[in-house]
Design a protein around this motif. Structure first.
Motif, PDB file in Angstrom:
ATOM      1  N   ARG A  79       0.863  -1.175   0.000  1.00 17.59           N
ATOM      2  CA  ARG A  79       0.000   0.000   0.000  1.00 17.59           C
ATOM      3  C   ARG A  79       0.900   1.226   0.000  1.00 17.59           C
ATOM      4  O   ARG A  79       1.773   1.350   0.841  1.00 17.59           O
ATOM      5  CB  ARG A  79      -0.914   0.023   1.228  1.00 17.59           C
ATOM      6  CG  ARG A  79      -1.952  -1.091   1.247  1.00 17.59           C
ATOM      7  CD  ARG A  79      -2.893  -0.908   2.432  1.00 17.59           C
ATOM      8  NE  ARG A  79      -3.969  -1.875   2.442  1.00 17.59           N
ATOM      9  CZ  ARG A  79      -3.930  -3.043   3.068  1.00 17.59           C
ATOM     10  NH1 ARG A  79      -2.841  -3.382   3.730  1.00 17.59           N
ATOM     11  NH2 ARG A  79      -4.958  -3.867   3.024  1.00 17.59           N
ATOM     12  N   SER A  88      -9.220   2.780   1.955  1.00 20.51           N
ATOM     13  CA  SER A  88      -7.755   2.807   1.820  1.00 20.51           C
ATOM     14  C   SER A  88      -7.174   4.014   2.534  1.00 20.51           C
ATOM     15  O   SER A  88      -6.151   3.917   3.225  1.00 20.51           O
ATOM     16  CB  SER A  88      -7.358   2.848   0.337  1.00 20.51           C
ATOM     17  OG  SER A  88      -7.776   1.690  -0.338  1.00 20.51           O
ATOM     18  N   TYR A 143      -4.434   4.133   5.523  1.00 16.32           N
ATOM     19  CA  TYR A 143      -3.195   4.901   5.478  1.00 16.32           C
ATOM     20  C   TYR A 143      -3.015   5.731   6.743  1.00 16.32           C
ATOM     21  O   TYR A 143      -1.952   5.711   7.378  1.00 16.32           O
ATOM     22  CB  TYR A 143      -3.183   5.858   4.274  1.00 16.32           C
ATOM     23  CG  TYR A 143      -3.241   5.221   2.923  1.00 16.32           C
ATOM     24  CD1 TYR A 143      -2.890   3.891   2.718  1.00 16.32           C
ATOM     25  CD2 TYR A 143      -3.653   5.955   1.812  1.00 16.32           C
ATOM     26  CE1 TYR A 143      -2.948   3.310   1.462  1.00 16.32           C
ATOM     27  CE2 TYR A 143      -3.711   5.393   0.546  1.00 16.32           C
ATOM     28  CZ  TYR A 143      -3.369   4.070   0.384  1.00 16.32           C
ATOM     29  OH  TYR A 143      -3.429   3.510  -0.856  1.00 16.32           O
TER      30      TYR A 143
END
Length: 282
Positions: A44, A77, A81
Motif C-alpha cells: 500500500r 484505503s 493509510y
C-alpha cells in the motif's frame, strides 16, 4: 472483561440502548478470529508523505493523494493509510486530497465513518484541494510571487474556461526565474494536465515563451514542433512535384515524431518517383 461478548454475541445489541444509541437485534452473529496480523505482505503506497515540524505545534504527518475520479474503495484505503501512519510514527496524521473537478472534490471531502450510523467509531475527514477552493491566478506578477501555488492552481483548474489565461500567466512568470526553478514547474504542469486539451496549449506556450530553457519537457516539445514542421514541408514537396500521396503515406509522415527520420524522407522526396519510395530501406 471481553470474553462475555464471545459467550453471548448478542449482548452488545441489547446493551446499545443503555449506551444511548439503538443497534438492531442481529439475526446472526459470527465470532471471528482475533489475530489481526497480516501474514502476507500487502503493498500500500500513499502518493506523497511529508513530516512537517513546527516550533508552535510540534510534528505532524501529511499524506497527500491525487484523485482523478470517484472511487468507492478509496475512503477505506485512506482510513487505513492514516491509521497505519498514526500507529507507526505516533504522530498526528492528516490527509490532503488533490482533485481536478468539482464533483470529485465534493465526493472526496465528505466525512466517511467506519462504524454503523449510530456508532461512528472512526471518521475520516480529508482536506480537499480542487477547483472549488483554489485561486484562479491570471496575473503573471501574482503567479511569480508563488510559483508552486500558481502551478497547483493551473493543475487543479485544468478544465476551467479560464485555463488559457491561467497557463499564460504561469508561462510568463517562469520567464523571469532561473532555469533550475522553472524546469520542475514546467514538468509538473505538463504531467498534471495529463491528456486534457489544456496540455496542448501548455506545450505551445512552453515552446514559444520558454524556448530558451533546456528542460526535458521543453526539449520534447521543441522536437515535436520540429517534427510537425518537417512533416508539413515533406508533404508540400510531394504535392508540388505532382505525386499522389495515399492516405497510408500521409498518416505515416504526420505520425512520425523523429525530426531526423523526417529529414531523411524529405531528402528522398526531392527525387523519389513515387511518394511510397521515400520509405525505401526502412
Amino acid at each position: 472483561m471481553h470474553r462475555i461478548f464471545q459467550h453471548d454475541p448478542g449482548l452488545f445489541s441489547r446493551l446499545s440502548g443503555l449506551l444511548g444509541f439503538s443497534l438492531p437485534t442481529p439475526v446472526d452473529v459470527t465470532v471471528l478470529p482475533t489475530d489481526l496480523t497480516e501474514v502476507s505482505p500487502v503493498e500500500r503506497r500513499v502518493d506523497t508523505l511529508l513530516r512537517l515540524d513546527s516550533a508552535e505545534d510540534g510534528s505532524l504527518l501529511l499524506a497527500i493523494e491525487a484523485q482523478g475520479k470517484k472511487d468507492l474503495a478509496k475512503p477505506a484505503s485512506w482510513a487505513y493509510y492514516t491509521a497505519y501512519l498514526w500507529t507507526k510514527y505516533r504522530l498526528p496524521t492528516a490527509l490532503l486530497v488533490v482533485c481536478q473537478d468539482r464533483a470529485t472534490a465534493e465526493w472526496a471531502g465528505r466525512p466517511v465513518t467506519s462504524g454503523p450510523r449510530s456508532m461512528p467509531t472512526l471518521t475520516l475527514r480529508p482536506v480537499v484541494v480542487g477547483p472549488h477552493n483554489m485561486p484562479v491566478i491570471t496575473d503573471p506578477a501574482e503567479a511569480r510571487a508563488d510559483l508552486a501555488l500558481a502551478t497547483l492552481s493551473a493543475i487543479t483548474h485544468a478544465g476551467d474556461p479560464d485555463i488559457g489565461a491561467i497557463l499564460k500567466a504561469l508561462s510568463s512568470a517562469l520567464r523571469d526565474v532561473p532555469e533550475n526553478v522553472a524546469d520542475p514547474m514546467i514538468e509538473f504542469t505538463a504531467q498534471g494536465l495529463g491528456n486534457r486539451p489544456a496540455n496542448e496549449l501548455w506545450r505551445t506556450l512552453v515552446a514559444v515563451d520558454l524556448s530558451f530553457y533546456r528542460s526535458y519537457i521543453s526539449e520534447e516539445i521543441r522536437d515535436e514542433g520540429r517534427a510537425q514542421g518537417r512533416a508539413e514541408d515533406l508533404l508540400i514537396v510531394l504535392e508540388q512535384r505532382g505525386l499522389d500521396v495515399p492516405d497510408g503515406v500521409r498518416e505515416r509522415i504526420t505520425g512520425c515524431v523523429d525530426p531526423d527520420t523526417l529529414r531523411r524522407w524529405l531528402t528522398r522526396a526531392v527525387t523519389a518517383p513515387a511518394a511510397e519510395d521515400i520509405f525505401d530501406d526502412e
